[in-house]
Design a protein around this motif. Structure first.
Motif, PDB file in Angstrom:
ATOM      1  N   ILE A 316       0.817  -1.217   0.000  1.00  0.00           N
ATOM      2  CA  ILE A 316       0.000   0.000   0.000  1.00  0.00           C
ATOM      3  C   ILE A 316       0.851   1.267   0.000  1.00  0.00           C
ATOM      4  O   ILE A 316       0.426   2.300  -0.533  1.00  0.00           O
ATOM      5  N   ASP A 317       2.049   1.204   0.575  1.00  0.00           N
ATOM      6  CA  ASP A 317       2.887   2.409   0.599  1.00  0.00           C
ATOM      7  C   ASP A 317       3.263   2.836  -0.816  1.00  0.00           C
ATOM      8  O   ASP A 317       3.188   4.023  -1.168  1.00  0.00           O
ATOM      9  N   GLU A 318       3.659   1.883  -1.626  1.00  0.00           N
ATOM     10  CA  GLU A 318       3.989   2.192  -3.018  1.00  0.00           C
ATOM     11  C   GLU A 318       2.749   2.629  -3.791  1.00  0.00           C
ATOM     12  O   GLU A 318       2.812   3.533  -4.643  1.00  0.00           O
ATOM     13  N   ALA A 319       1.614   2.005  -3.472  1.00  0.00           N
ATOM     14  CA  ALA A 319       0.365   2.345  -4.150  1.00  0.00           C
ATOM     15  C   ALA A 319      -0.087   3.765  -3.845  1.00  0.00           C
ATOM     16  O   ALA A 319      -0.847   4.355  -4.616  1.00  0.00           O
ATOM     17  N   PHE A 320       0.390   4.330  -2.726  1.00  0.00           N
ATOM     18  CA  PHE A 320       0.075   5.718  -2.398  1.00  0.00           C
ATOM     19  C   PHE A 320       1.161   6.671  -2.852  1.00  0.00           C
ATOM     20  O   PHE A 320       0.892   7.688  -3.501  1.00  0.00           O
ATOM     21  N   ARG A 321       2.392   6.363  -2.519  1.00  0.00           N
ATOM     22  CA  ARG A 321       3.478   7.305  -2.782  1.00  0.00           C
ATOM     23  C   ARG A 321       3.679   7.579  -4.276  1.00  0.00           C
ATOM     24  O   ARG A 321       3.930   8.727  -4.683  1.00  0.00           O
ATOM     25  N   THR A 322       3.574   6.557  -5.096  1.00  0.00           N
ATOM     26  CA  THR A 322       3.863   6.729  -6.526  1.00  0.00           C
ATOM     27  C   THR A 322       2.852   7.643  -7.212  1.00  0.00           C
ATOM     28  O   THR A 322       3.248   8.626  -7.846  1.00  0.00           O
ATOM     29  N   PRO A 323       1.544   7.374  -7.139  1.00  0.00           N
ATOM     30  CA  PRO A 323       0.615   8.306  -7.797  1.00  0.00           C
ATOM     31  C   PRO A 323       0.598   9.683  -7.153  1.00  0.00           C
ATOM     32  O   PRO A 323       0.345  10.680  -7.838  1.00  0.00           O
ATOM     33  N   ARG A 324       0.882   9.758  -5.870  1.00  0.00           N
ATOM     34  CA  ARG A 324       0.954  11.069  -5.226  1.00  0.00           C
ATOM     35  C   ARG A 324       2.100  11.884  -5.822  1.00  0.00           C
ATOM     36  O   ARG A 324       1.933  13.072  -6.144  1.00  0.00           O
ATOM     37  N   ARG A 423      -2.341   5.264   4.770  1.00  0.00           N
ATOM     38  CA  ARG A 423      -2.423   3.878   4.298  1.00  0.00           C
ATOM     39  C   ARG A 423      -3.854   3.479   3.930  1.00  0.00           C
ATOM     40  O   ARG A 423      -4.062   2.535   3.168  1.00  0.00           O
ATOM     41  N   PHE A 424      -4.843   4.195   4.441  1.00  0.00           N
ATOM     42  CA  PHE A 424      -6.227   3.906   4.078  1.00  0.00           C
ATOM     43  C   PHE A 424      -6.693   4.713   2.874  1.00  0.00           C
ATOM     44  O   PHE A 424      -7.717   4.390   2.267  1.00  0.00           O
ATOM     45  N   THR A 425      -5.967   5.762   2.509  1.00  0.00           N
ATOM     46  CA  THR A 425      -6.397   6.636   1.414  1.00  0.00           C
ATOM     47  C   THR A 425      -6.602   5.908   0.093  1.00  0.00           C
ATOM     48  O   THR A 425      -7.653   6.095  -0.558  1.00  0.00           O
ATOM     49  N   PRO A 426      -5.652   5.069  -0.389  1.00  0.00           N
ATOM     50  CA  PRO A 426      -5.836   4.454  -1.710  1.00  0.00           C
ATOM     51  C   PRO A 426      -7.008   3.479  -1.787  1.00  0.00           C
ATOM     52  O   PRO A 426      -7.408   3.087  -2.896  1.00  0.00           O
ATOM     53  N   LEU A 427      -7.571   3.075  -0.652  1.00  0.00           N
ATOM     54  CA  LEU A 427      -8.638   2.077  -0.643  1.00  0.00           C
ATOM     55  C   LEU A 427      -9.988   2.666  -1.009  1.00  0.00           C
ATOM     56  O   LEU A 427     -10.936   1.928  -1.281  1.00  0.00           O
ATOM     57  N   GLY A 428     -10.111   3.992  -0.990  1.00  0.00           N
ATOM     58  CA  GLY A 428     -11.312   4.634  -1.507  1.00  0.00           C
ATOM     59  C   GLY A 428     -12.494   4.681  -0.577  1.00  0.00           C
ATOM     60  O   GLY A 428     -13.583   5.122  -0.985  1.00  0.00           O
ATOM     61  N   GLY A 429     -12.348   4.268   0.670  1.00  0.00           N
ATOM     62  CA  GLY A 429     -13.477   4.295   1.593  1.00  0.00           C
ATOM     63  C   GLY A 429     -13.566   5.610   2.335  1.00  0.00           C
ATOM     64  O   GLY A 429     -12.763   6.527   2.149  1.00  0.00           O
TER      65      GLY A 429
END
Length: 481
Positions: A316-324, A423-429
């Motif tokens: 999840i860290d990569e899933a957030f940091r990269t698009p950010r 860490r919860f941001t990319p999950l969309g909830g």
């Protein structure tokens, strides 16, 4: 000082009742808040670019509408201030950057237009770090925002000005925005409520990348129902935003109007994640949550199970940091290329890294995000709500730009210590921070609650019921003592 002694720290719903009863006028309510700003803002620095003429004209117009029986909304007459990332016609809008230090907005963002359209009374802007970068509100235009509970500490960020203004009773409700925790972190630090809605509930327009679902805008309040009240105004579809949901925010108004229902906690399936995937958490934060939040949820009839979420949050860290970082490259590449010397180092570093990303990097981040979402979609068939720390630490010293160490564990950069929220941001909830208690030093600690996408109304109802059992928000800040 308890809330009953201080009208400025009464709930927004109480302000509405007083206005409706004719006990106070909008102009008088505004003056109370201006007096509070005069009393404490020089020590907190939460509200900036104050324009008393605009505020007084708006209050007088609200009183005239009330006299004519033509109120625009239940929030008509409530004093507020807009986050300094929001365009608001007639107000100085700096975005916390020297590049825009003298900028006067000529138009309103959708959020500002809706708050003004509801008859709310704008006093000024709330302070933010440069372009909202980081969970500590400090910039080269206005300086740092200090925590009303301890002015030697940070108010968090990037909605730190809004959170501090609410805590100190300078505004009735306030808007904010959140990518890496910018609603949740300052709410935790300042003992208020910060609600991050599902992407698409509140329009992001206008903006540079309206398809991006990492950043959202949302409400802040001293209570959950006050946050729901503001959400009822700023939520709803917009022709300027391609991902907003159909309809308006009326469903959130019902949450604000109805008394909290404790039965929603009975049988609630709660996953308690004390480390949010194995993060270091300050023992003082964990102690407050495990001594207040978890026992209260169980006492209310909820089933609470503990899970670190390390497997579920893999990648999840990569899933957030990269698009950010990619977003920073898109938004700030020209500024970094021309005037890097006047920009915050964090903004320059994020943009520079974003410019180095490859298509392979972006594709991998998308894949990791999709995989994590699938795991959490399955998890939310077994639990209703995730409970976790909203921040890894209590409010830290205001002179530090970011937290270098958490419980003895070094933090590599200014994003590391913020991971409990993002860490919860990319999950969309939907997610939020609700006041839970205080450390032995008297510093606020917030409980983060998270649900699956599109369960915003449910989450607000759960949080309102919890807040009724744990009314930590009533403890006024030391700066008012």
């Amino acid at each position: 000082m308890q809330v009953t002694d201080d009208l400025c720290r009464a709930t927004a719903r109480e302000h509405i009742d007083l206005l409706a009863a004719g006990t106070i006028s909008a102009r008088e309510l505004l003056q109370l808040h201006l007096d509070r700003i005069d009393q404490v803002n020089d020590r907190v620095n939460a509200v900036v670019s104050i324009d008393r003429d605009i505020a007084e004209a708006a209050a007088d117009a609200s009183d005239a509408r009330r006299a004519a029986g033509q109120l625009r909304s239940p929030l008509d007459g409530l004093p507020t201030a807009f986050k300094d990332l929001e365009d608001a016609a007639g107000f100085r809008t700096t975005r916390g950057s020297r590049r825009f230090a003298d900028n006067i907005s000529t138009s309103d963002s959708d959020v500002v237009a809706r708050m003004r359209g509801a008859g709310m009374v704008p006093i000024g802007k709330t302070n933010t770090p440069e372009f909202g970068t980081g969970s500590h509100t400090i910039n080269d235009v206005f300086g740092p925002t200090r925590n009303p509970y301890d002015p030697t500490r940070s108010a968090g960020g990037s909605s730190g000005g809004a959170a501090a203004a609410l805590a100190a009773g300078m505004v009735s409700v306030a808007d904010g925005s959140d990518m890496g925790g910018s609603l949740r972190n300052p709410a935790s630090f300042c003992n208020v409520v910060g609600f991050r809605p599902t992407p698409g509930v509140v329009p992001m327009s206008p903006g540079g990348d309206l398809w991006n679902t990492l950043p959202v805008k949302g409400p802040m309040g001293r209570t959950v129902r006050d946050a729901a009240l503001l959400l009822s105004v700023i939520a709803g579809e917009s022709p300027r935003s391609p991902i907003t949901f159909p309809g308006d925010g009326s469903r959130f108004a019902r949450v604000a109007e109805e008394a909290p229902d404790q039965s929603i906690l009975a049988g609630l399936r709660v996953l308690w994640s004390p480390s949010v995937g194995g993060l270091a958490i300050d023992p003082a934060v964990r102690r407050v949550l495990e001594e207040r939040a978890v026992p209260e949820l169980r006492a209310a009839g909820a089933t609470v199970i503990e899970n670190s979420l390390e497997a579920e949050l893999a990648g999840i860290d990569e899933a957030f940091r990269t698009p950010r970082a990619h977003g920073y490259a898109a938004g700030f590449r020209d500024a970094v290329a021309t005037t890097p010397e006047i920009l915050a180092p964090e903004l320059v570093a994020n943009t520079t890294w974003g410019l180095s990303l490859t298509a392979t990097d972006l594709a991998r981040a998308d894949e990791l995000r999709t995989q994590a979402f699938a795991r959490f979609a399955e998890l939310f068939t077994e639990v209703d709500v995730i409970a976790a720390p909203a921040a890894t630490v209590p409010p830290f010293p205001v002179e530090e730009r970011w937290v270098r160490e958490v419980d003895g564990v070094p933090q590599n950069d200014y994003l590391d210590w913020m991971r409990a929220a993002w860490r919860f941001t990319p999950l969309g909830g939907a997610s939020m921070s609700v006041p839970c208690g205080f450390t032995d030093e008297g510093l606020p600690v917030g409980l983060q609650l998270v649900t699956a996408p599109r369960r915003d109304e449910f989450l607000l109802r759960v949080a309102a019921a919890f807040e009724e059992r744990v009314p930590a928000w009533r403890e006024a800040p030391a700066i008012l003592g």
